[in-house]
Every structure is written in C-alpha cells, then in structure tokens.
Write an enzyme that holds these catalytic residues in place. Structure first.
Site, PDB file in Angstrom:
ATOM      1  N   ARG A   1      33.965  49.354  66.979  1.00 54.25           N
ATOM      2  CA  ARG A   1      35.272  49.741  66.436  1.00 54.25           C
ATOM      3  C   ARG A   1      35.170  51.135  65.838  1.00 54.25           C
ATOM      4  O   ARG A   1      34.230  51.411  65.082  1.00 54.25           O
ATOM      5  CB  ARG A   1      35.726  48.758  65.360  1.00 54.25           C
ATOM      6  CG  ARG A   1      36.423  47.549  65.942  1.00 54.25           C
ATOM      7  CD  ARG A   1      36.971  46.684  64.864  1.00 54.25           C
ATOM      8  NE  ARG A   1      35.909  46.213  63.990  1.00 54.25           N
ATOM      9  CZ  ARG A   1      35.871  44.979  63.471  1.00 54.25           C
ATOM     10  NH1 ARG A   1      36.826  44.128  63.733  1.00 54.25           N
ATOM     11  NH2 ARG A   1      34.886  44.612  62.672  1.00 54.25           N
TER      12      ARG A   1
ATOM     13  N   GLY B   1      46.878  32.931  48.591  1.00 54.12           N
ATOM     14  CA  GLY B   1      46.197  31.835  47.893  1.00 54.12           C
ATOM     15  C   GLY B   1      46.873  30.497  48.180  1.00 54.12           C
ATOM     16  O   GLY B   1      47.977  30.452  48.729  1.00 54.12           O
TER      17      GLY B   1
ATOM     18  N   ASN C   1      30.270  42.601  50.296  1.00 57.28           N
ATOM     19  CA  ASN C   1      30.985  41.656  51.173  1.00 57.28           C
ATOM     20  C   ASN C   1      30.774  40.235  50.658  1.00 57.28           C
ATOM     21  O   ASN C   1      29.657  39.735  50.705  1.00 57.28           O
ATOM     22  CB  ASN C   1      30.431  41.722  52.601  1.00 57.28           C
ATOM     23  CG  ASN C   1      30.829  42.991  53.301  1.00 57.28           C
ATOM     24  OD1 ASN C   1      30.431  44.080  52.890  1.00 57.28           O
ATOM     25  ND2 ASN C   1      31.628  42.861  54.325  1.00 57.28           N
TER      26      ASN C   1
ATOM     27  N   ASP D   1      49.351  33.330  40.080  1.00 57.57           N
ATOM     28  CA  ASP D   1      49.191  33.625  41.506  1.00 57.57           C
ATOM     29  C   ASP D   1      50.539  33.437  42.195  1.00 57.57           C
ATOM     30  O   ASP D   1      51.221  32.443  41.942  1.00 57.57           O
ATOM     31  CB  ASP D   1      48.128  32.682  42.122  1.00 57.57           C
ATOM     32  CG  ASP D   1      47.584  33.203  43.441  1.00 57.57           C
ATOM     33  OD1 ASP D   1      48.377  33.410  44.371  1.00 57.57           O
ATOM     34  OD2 ASP D   1      46.357  33.396  43.529  1.00 57.57           O
TER      35      ASP D   1
ATOM     36  N   VAL E   1      33.487  38.419  58.249  1.00 59.52           N
ATOM     37  CA  VAL E   1      32.875  38.063  59.527  1.00 59.52           C
ATOM     38  C   VAL E   1      32.235  36.662  59.475  1.00 59.52           C
ATOM     39  O   VAL E   1      32.285  35.911  60.454  1.00 59.52           O
ATOM     40  CB  VAL E   1      31.869  39.166  59.941  1.00 59.52           C
ATOM     41  CG1 VAL E   1      30.732  39.300  58.940  1.00 59.52           C
ATOM     42  CG2 VAL E   1      31.318  38.955  61.305  1.00 59.52           C
TER      43      VAL E   1
ATOM     44  N   GLY F   1      35.255  54.125  63.472  1.00 58.79           N
ATOM     45  CA  GLY F   1      35.269  54.188  62.004  1.00 58.79           C
ATOM     46  C   GLY F   1      34.422  53.125  61.333  1.00 58.79           C
ATOM     47  O   GLY F   1      34.295  53.123  60.109  1.00 58.79           O
TER      48      GLY F   1
ATOM     49  N   TYR G   1      43.483  50.968  50.871  1.00 59.66           N
ATOM     50  CA  TYR G   1      42.969  49.863  50.040  1.00 59.66           C
ATOM     51  C   TYR G   1      41.864  50.371  49.099  1.00 59.66           C
ATOM     52  O   TYR G   1      41.899  50.116  47.893  1.00 59.66           O
ATOM     53  CB  TYR G   1      42.437  48.746  50.953  1.00 59.66           C
ATOM     54  CG  TYR G   1      41.626  47.686  50.232  1.00 59.66           C
ATOM     55  CD1 TYR G   1      42.223  46.771  49.375  1.00 59.66           C
ATOM     56  CD2 TYR G   1      40.233  47.598  50.417  1.00 59.66           C
ATOM     57  CE1 TYR G   1      41.460  45.801  48.719  1.00 59.66           C
ATOM     58  CE2 TYR G   1      39.482  46.639  49.772  1.00 59.66           C
ATOM     59  CZ  TYR G   1      40.093  45.741  48.917  1.00 59.66           C
ATOM     60  OH  TYR G   1      39.345  44.792  48.265  1.00 59.66           O
TER      61      TYR G   1
ATOM     62  N   LEU H   1      50.756  33.006  45.361  1.00 63.46           N
ATOM     63  CA  LEU H   1      50.405  32.176  46.526  1.00 63.46           C
ATOM     64  C   LEU H   1      50.705  32.860  47.860  1.00 63.46           C
ATOM     65  O   LEU H   1      50.930  32.185  48.862  1.00 63.46           O
ATOM     66  CB  LEU H   1      51.099  30.797  46.444  1.00 63.46           C
ATOM     67  CG  LEU H   1      50.791  29.987  45.190  1.00 63.46           C
ATOM     68  CD1 LEU H   1      51.541  28.649  45.217  1.00 63.46           C
ATOM     69  CD2 LEU H   1      49.294  29.719  45.024  1.00 63.46           C
TER      70      LEU H   1
ATOM     71  N   LYS I   1      42.357  50.536  44.979  1.00 63.21           N
ATOM     72  CA  LYS I   1      41.466  49.832  44.051  1.00 63.21           C
ATOM     73  C   LYS I   1      40.837  50.844  43.084  1.00 63.21           C
ATOM     74  O   LYS I   1      40.645  50.544  41.904  1.00 63.21           O
ATOM     75  CB  LYS I   1      40.369  49.072  44.817  1.00 63.21           C
ATOM     76  CG  LYS I   1      40.865  47.910  45.653  1.00 63.21           C
ATOM     77  CD  LYS I   1      41.541  46.812  44.840  1.00 63.21           C
ATOM     78  CE  LYS I   1      40.619  45.710  44.434  1.00 63.21           C
ATOM     79  NZ  LYS I   1      41.338  44.537  43.879  1.00 63.21           N
TER      80      LYS I   1
HETATM   81  P1  NAD Z   1      42.457  36.283  48.409  1.00 63.19           P
HETATM   82  O1  NAD Z   1      43.554  36.804  49.273  1.00 63.19           O
HETATM   83  O2  NAD Z   1      41.880  34.950  48.741  1.00 63.19           O
HETATM   84  O3  NAD Z   1      42.868  36.309  46.882  1.00 63.19           O
HETATM   85  C1  NAD Z   1      43.888  37.131  46.363  1.00 63.19           C
HETATM   86  C2  NAD Z   1      44.804  36.248  45.554  1.00 63.19           C
HETATM   87  O4  NAD Z   1      45.776  37.064  44.895  1.00 63.19           O
HETATM   88  C3  NAD Z   1      45.561  35.247  46.422  1.00 63.19           C
HETATM   89  O5  NAD Z   1      45.500  33.967  45.830  1.00 63.19           O
HETATM   90  C4  NAD Z   1      46.995  35.793  46.426  1.00 63.19           C
HETATM   91  O6  NAD Z   1      47.964  34.767  46.579  1.00 63.19           O
HETATM   92  C5  NAD Z   1      47.062  36.469  45.074  1.00 63.19           C
HETATM   93  N1  NAD Z   1      48.040  37.564  44.976  1.00 63.19           N
HETATM   94  C6  NAD Z   1      48.185  38.607  45.828  1.00 63.19           C
HETATM   95  N2  NAD Z   1      49.149  39.430  45.398  1.00 63.19           N
HETATM   96  C7  NAD Z   1      49.634  38.892  44.238  1.00 63.19           C
HETATM   97  C8  NAD Z   1      50.646  39.273  43.306  1.00 63.19           C
HETATM   98  N3  NAD Z   1      51.366  40.382  43.503  1.00 63.19           N
HETATM   99  N4  NAD Z   1      50.879  38.492  42.227  1.00 63.19           N
HETATM  100  C9  NAD Z   1      50.148  37.355  42.042  1.00 63.19           C
HETATM  101  N5  NAD Z   1      49.185  36.938  42.890  1.00 63.19           N
HETATM  102  C10 NAD Z   1      48.926  37.700  43.979  1.00 63.19           C
HETATM  103  O7  NAD Z   1      41.292  37.406  48.461  1.00 63.19           O
HETATM  104  P2  NAD Z   1      39.833  37.411  47.832  1.00 63.19           P
HETATM  105  O8  NAD Z   1      38.914  37.765  48.943  1.00 63.19           O
HETATM  106  O9  NAD Z   1      39.593  36.216  47.013  1.00 63.19           O
HETATM  107  O10 NAD Z   1      39.930  38.700  46.886  1.00 63.19           O
HETATM  108  C11 NAD Z   1      40.067  38.611  45.476  1.00 63.19           C
HETATM  109  C12 NAD Z   1      39.810  39.990  44.865  1.00 63.19           C
HETATM  110  O11 NAD Z   1      38.466  40.419  45.165  1.00 63.19           O
HETATM  111  C13 NAD Z   1      40.730  41.083  45.380  1.00 63.19           C
HETATM  112  O12 NAD Z   1      41.096  41.887  44.268  1.00 63.19           O
HETATM  113  C14 NAD Z   1      39.861  41.874  46.334  1.00 63.19           C
HETATM  114  O13 NAD Z   1      40.281  43.222  46.400  1.00 63.19           O
HETATM  115  C15 NAD Z   1      38.499  41.731  45.699  1.00 63.19           C
HETATM  116  N6  NAD Z   1      37.378  41.891  46.638  1.00 63.19           N
HETATM  117  C16 NAD Z   1      37.165  40.978  47.630  1.00 63.19           C
HETATM  118  C17 NAD Z   1      36.079  41.149  48.485  1.00 63.19           C
HETATM  119  C18 NAD Z   1      35.762  40.153  49.583  1.00 63.19           C
HETATM  120  O14 NAD Z   1      34.760  40.341  50.300  1.00 63.19           O
HETATM  121  N7  NAD Z   1      36.534  39.098  49.784  1.00 63.19           N
HETATM  122  C19 NAD Z   1      35.220  42.260  48.357  1.00 63.19           C
HETATM  123  C20 NAD Z   1      35.505  43.165  47.335  1.00 63.19           C
HETATM  124  C21 NAD Z   1      36.566  42.976  46.476  1.00 63.19           C
END
Ligand code: NAD
Length: 308
Positions: A263, A36, A168, A31, A182, A265, A139, A33, A143
């Site tokens: 909002r 994170g 979500n 990570d 939210v 969209g 985004y 960070l 993905k």
């Molecule tokens: P988050 O931001 O808490 O987690 C993402 C983590 O990736 C962070 O710890 C960040 O520091 C790390 N990171 C980002 N870019 C990086 C890089 N280039 N190299 C190394 N580390 C990197 O977000 P989250 O909500 O925990 O999302 C995690 C995954 O789940 C993502 O892939 C997101 O697209 C997917 N996702 C999340 C949700 C949601 O509702 N939160 C829904 C669908 C998909």
C-alpha cells in the site's frame, strides 16, 4: 474513587473499565455508541449515551468523577483523510469541550489516549518521546492538537494530565470491521474460512501491545506520570509474517496468505521505546505477543460460536 471514561464502550475503553473495577474503582462511561457497543460495558459500570461535543455538565454534576480517562475519538486514519472536518470536530473540538467541563468540575487529572500515528515516518528506532512529531494523516494531527490543548489547559488552569501514546493495540473486543487492526482482521478471516491478504512482502514490522497491558498503564497513570507524555508499547518487533506464523501454531494449521501490492505510504518499520513508561509508571507489558494472541483467538472463537 470514581473514574469517568469517555469511549468506554469501545475496544480499549471497555478493558480499562474492567481493570478499574478489579481495583474496586467506580466507573462511569460516556459514549455515543458510534463504534462502541453497550454489551462491551461491564455490568458494574454506569453508561451515559452522550456525545463528548455536547454539554456534559449534568453528568459531571451527578457523578462527580475524580478522574477522567479520555478515549472517545474518531479513530480511523482513512476516514480522517476522507473527512478531516469531522475528524477535527470529534478529536479536537470534542477534547476542548471535555477539558472545559473537567476544569469547571475540578477534575483531579485527565489521562488521554494518544497514538504513535503522530510521529509519522520514524526517523530513528525505537521511537522515543523526543522523536519529532510529523503526522502523515489528519488523525495523527488531530490527536496531536488534542495533546497540545490538554497541555495548554494544564498551564492555564492547573489541570494535571498524563498523555499515553499507544502503539498498535490488539486483543479482546477489537472490532474486525471498519478500519480494524491487522490482528483482528486476520483472526476473523481465519474463523470465517476466508483467505488472509498481506500487502507487500509481510516483512514490515509493528509494535503490538495487548489491550490488558494498555489498560494497566491507564490505571498506573492515575497516580503516576503527572504532566508527562509517555509511549505505551512492548518495544518488540513483530512482522506480519510473524502473526501468520503464530496463528498457524495456535490453530495447528498451515495458513497460505495471498500477497497483494504494497500500500502506498505504508510505514516499513515502527517500534516505540517503552523505557519512559517502565520508569515513570512503574509499568511493564506483561503479555508476550504469543500469550496475548492466544487470549485474543480464544475470545474470538467463543464469540464466533455464540453468534452462530
Ligand atoms: P473504538 O472505536 O473501539 O473506541 C472509541 C469509542 O469512542 C467508541 O466506543 C465510540 O462509540 C466512542 N466515541 C466516538 N466518538 C464519540 C463522541 N463524539 N462522543 C462519545 N463517544 C464517542 O476505538 P479504540 O481502538 O478502542 O480507540 C480508543 C482510543 O485509543 C482512541 O482515542 C484512539 O485514538 C486511541 N488509540 C487506539 C489505538 C489502537 O490500536 N486501537 C492506537 C492508538 C491510539
């Protein structure tokens, strides 16, 4: 068994780390960070502060992970619209770089955190995995591109995968700043004694899944669902008004939100089918919305007190 989690210091990744450790599986986290936090990482896990776009060969050589769970990403829809190049670099180029490393080090399988955002405006409900892919943001598109690269690497090099498309996600350790969900925003506002804003009439519905259930789905995907793409959801309709109602019950107080313009969209209703997840992963969401929300509020309250 050892699992390497990219993005394991984030909201969802840290819950997956906890779930794996409960199963006595070793955990390594990569990570950078950027969103994170080091304090999200369980003590028993090994953290490498590194970027998925960098050379990860040494880490893989040192740790020899059996499986990779890939969550590291640019996760904000609005940032992806503001800077689609950065979004593509993180989500597409970062994934390709990781895939190359996985192939070189003979990773047994990669599990990918994908999203309902790639379906765009639902053409039918509940949205199942056959629904057309029509993202309305960079985004969602990045993905989906990452998914296609994962499938290509599987065809070219025989790297098995499971793609999990999350609805979500809400729950403990979700950051209420930036473009948070939210649920996290509402709880933070309530704990700070601030007014809760609702865009539109609040009758728009979403499919909310508790983070521990998402983590359990990832653990299930280590041994099931090879080369499948699977929605991870509760398949329950929760409106924004329902969240306010549940929070009022938990807090034993009446909440009076302020209604703002809808909002542009915003999707009116979104719900994902979880039939395939139940069948393929032998998985079920264990938390009702009220149970998950109660756990989340308890966590946020204890964090709030410890910060004060
Ligand atoms: P988050 O931001 O808490 O987690 C993402 C983590 O990736 C962070 O710890 C960040 O520091 C790390 N990171 C980002 N870019 C990086 C890089 N280039 N190299 C190394 N580390 C990197 O977000 P989250 O909500 O925990 O999302 C995690 C995954 O789940 C993502 O892939 C997101 O697209 C997917 N996702 C999340 C949700 C949601 O509702 N939160 C829904 C669908 C998909």
């Amino acid at each position: 068994m050892k699992v390497l989690i990219t993005g394991g210091a984030g909201f969802i990744g840290s819950s997956i780390a906890e779930e794996l450790l409960k199963e006595n599986i070793e955990v390594v986290i990569v990570d950078n960070l950027i969103t994170g936090k080091e304090r999200n990482v369980p003590r028993e896990a090994v953290l490498y502060k590194a970027d998925i776009r960098d050379n990860l060969g040494e880490i893989f050589m040192e740790e020899q992970p059996d499986y990779v769970i890939h969550l590291a990403a640019q996760v904000s829809v609005s940032s992806s619209i503001g800077d689609p190049v950065y979004d593509g670099d993180e989500n597409i180029v970062g994934t390709i770089n990781l895939l190359k490393t996985c192939v070189r080090h003979k990773t047994k399988k990669i599990i990918f955190a994908s999203t309902a955002a790639l379906y765009g405006n639902p053409q039918f409900l509940p949205v199942d995995e056959t629904h057309p892919v029509a993202p309305v943001s960079p985004y969602g598109l990045s993905k989906h591109c990452a998914e296609l690269y994962i499938q290509l690497f599987s065809r070219l090099y025989g790297l098995p995968y499971t793609i999990l498309r999350y609805a979500n996600v809400y729950g403990v350790r979700q950051d209420a700043n930036g473009e948070a969900g939210v649920v996290a925003i509402f709880i933070e506002k309530l704990l700070n004694g601030e007014v809760v804003n609702i865009h539109g009439d609040g009758l728009q519905t979403r499919d909310f899944i508790f983070v521990e259930d998402v983590a359990r789905a990832n653990v299930a995907a280590l041994t099931r669902g090879d080369n499948e793409t699977i929605n991870i959801s509760t398949q329950a309709r929760i409106s924004i008004q329902d969240i306010i109602g549940e929070l009022s019950l938990i807090q034993a107080t009446s909440i009076s939100p302020v209604y703002l313009d809808e909002r542009p969209g915003d999707i009116r209703h979104s719900i994902l089918s979880n039939d395939k997840a139940k069948e393929t992963l032998n998985w079920n969401p264990e938390h009702s919305f009220s149970t998950g929300l109660r756990k989340t509020v308890d966590y946020c309250q204890s964090e709030h007190l410890s910060i004060k």
